[in-house]
Design an enzyme around this catalytic site. Structure first.
Site, PDB file in Angstrom:
ATOM      1  N   LYS A 192       0.515  -1.760  -0.282  1.00 56.93           N
ATOM      2  CA  LYS A 192       0.143   0.110   0.241  1.00 56.93           C
ATOM      3  C   LYS A 192       0.422   0.863  -0.027  1.00 56.93           C
ATOM      4  CE  LYS A 192      -4.554   0.084   2.064  1.00 56.93           C
ATOM      5  NZ  LYS A 192      -5.149  -0.453   3.499  1.00 56.93           N
TER       6      LYS A 192
ATOM      7  N   LYS B  80      14.545  -7.937  11.325  1.00 61.59           N
ATOM      8  CA  LYS B  80      14.667  -9.003  10.808  1.00 61.59           C
ATOM      9  C   LYS B  80      15.572  -8.813   9.335  1.00 61.59           C
ATOM     10  CE  LYS B  80      13.194 -13.080   8.757  1.00 61.59           C
ATOM     11  NZ  LYS B  80      12.343 -14.185   8.084  1.00 61.59           N
TER      12      LYS B  80
ATOM     13  N   LYS C  59      16.205  -9.424   2.447  1.00 60.01           N
ATOM     14  CA  LYS C  59      16.777  -9.428   1.339  1.00 60.01           C
ATOM     15  C   LYS C  59      16.691  -8.413   0.366  1.00 60.01           C
ATOM     16  CE  LYS C  59      14.501 -13.734  -0.114  1.00 60.01           C
ATOM     17  NZ  LYS C  59      15.339 -14.732  -0.841  1.00 60.01           N
TER      18      LYS C  59
END
Ligand code: TRP
Length: 340
Positions: free
Chosen positions: A120, A200, A203
């Site tokens: 969004k 976290k 990638k």
């Protein structure tokens, strides 16, 4: 039961470069698990279609990922390695399980909420596939009567959903599905970003200094570790505390995972040293480790006909095994099996 040992199912999406987080959280354990379980290692290419970021070269990513599986010690003579889209039973069971899943339970998936928010914010539309994705994951797992699914903490909710769907189905049609359990390691199941250790390692991070990619060149790896965030507590002291020392704790988890040493053992060895020295030790260990992994990866990656042979053999084995479960389900649902 289809297999003689407990069945373990693991998968990674081939969506670009794998990170140290993928390795430590998931792939590191794969080689050892082969002795205790019947392992299925899947390359979840259908899942990768749910996020078509920057039009990654999927064909290349699939073969890259397969090469990493082999480099991490997955042995095709002990385990099954396969590509999800080669086994059409996954898509078939996916549809059937959609009919036994609830809209409201999918809406509760934390991963969906997070991914949707990101889309969004970038003014992107959310695909139905992103919403349904946990059901495909349930199909992957349930198709093989899986007992264990090694997952990071962020994927645990999806295994719980899988259990709920399986339970619902079993209560209507008898004991069709084995209920899978998540396997979560105590340390290292979640490696954090190097500069922002409260989030976290991912990638897709825009700041590439937050992430160590398995194919990063060695000097770059050393630099990234040297620049990693550490706190400013004085005098500097190395100990494990995720709240107070997220950066140091993250580096400790990385070191512990690649050296196979317990964090408490490491803490004794590291007593009294400075942060800079500690980072040098981590950088040095990690460079040596990734150098070896990259060498093995390159050996597999340059032999595409071998990779395709492994994938082909894996697919045939999976088709045979999953067909049994699927036939049984079709029968229970009242679908008529195909006559020859
Ligand atoms: N969704 C997982 C991920 O993004 C990959 C995956 C697909 C998976 N199917 C699975 C993991 C089944 C465990 C079991 O990391």
């Amino acid at each position: 039961m289809i297999f003689s040992k407990p069945v373990l199912f693991s998968a990674i999406q081939p969506s670009g470069n794998l990170t140290l987080g993928n390795y430590i959280g998931t792939m590191r354990h794969w080689s050892k698990m082969q002795d205790d379980y019947e392992c299925l290692y899947c390359i979840a290419d259908l899942h990768a279609l749910t996020v078509q970021e920057n039009k990654i070269n999927l064909k290349k990513s699939i073969l890259d990922t397969l090469s990493f599986y082999l480099a991490c010690g997955v042995d095709p003579n002990k385990s099954i390695i396969f590509i999800q889209s080669h086994v059409c039973q996954h898509s078939q069971l996916n549809w059937i399980l959609n009919c036994f899943s609830q809209f409201s339970e999918l809406l509760r998936m934390t991963q969906f909420k997070i991914k949707r928010k990101i889309e969004k914010n970038c003014a992107k539309r959310t695909s139905a596939a992103l919403f349904n994705y946990p059901i495909l994951m349930a199909a992957d797992i349930l198709l093989y009567q899986t007992n264990f699914v090694p997952v990071g903490r962020d994927q645990k909710q999806h295994v719980e959903l899988t259990r709920n769907i399986a339970n619902r189905f079993n209560s209507l049609y008898g004991n069709i599905f084995t209920l899978p359990e998540p396997l979560i390691t105590q340390y290292g199941s979640k490696i954090m970003s190097l500069l922002e250790p409260h989030k976290k390692m991912s990638k897709s991070d825009v700041n590439k200094n937050n992430v160590i990619f398995l194919l990063d060149d060695i000097p770059n790896i050393v630099l990234k570790i040297r620049h990693a965030f550490t706190d400013s507590e004085m005098p500097s002291k190395i100990y494990y505390d995720i709240e107070k020392k997220p950066g140091i704790s993250n580096l400790l988890e990385i070191l512990s995972s690649i050296t196979n040493k317990d964090i408490n053992v490491l803490l004794k060895e590291l007593e009294g040293i400075m942060y800079s020295e500690f980072k040098n030790i981590v950088a040095d260990s990690l460079s040596k480790f990734l150098f070896k992994l990259q060498k093995s990866y390159n050996n597999y990656r340059c032999d595409e006909s071998y990779l395709k042979k492994i994938a082909y053999e894996g697919a045939i084995k999976c088709q045979l095994k999953s067909e049994k479960t699927l036939k049984n389900i079709h029968d229970k649902l009242g679908l008529i099996t195909f006559f020859k």
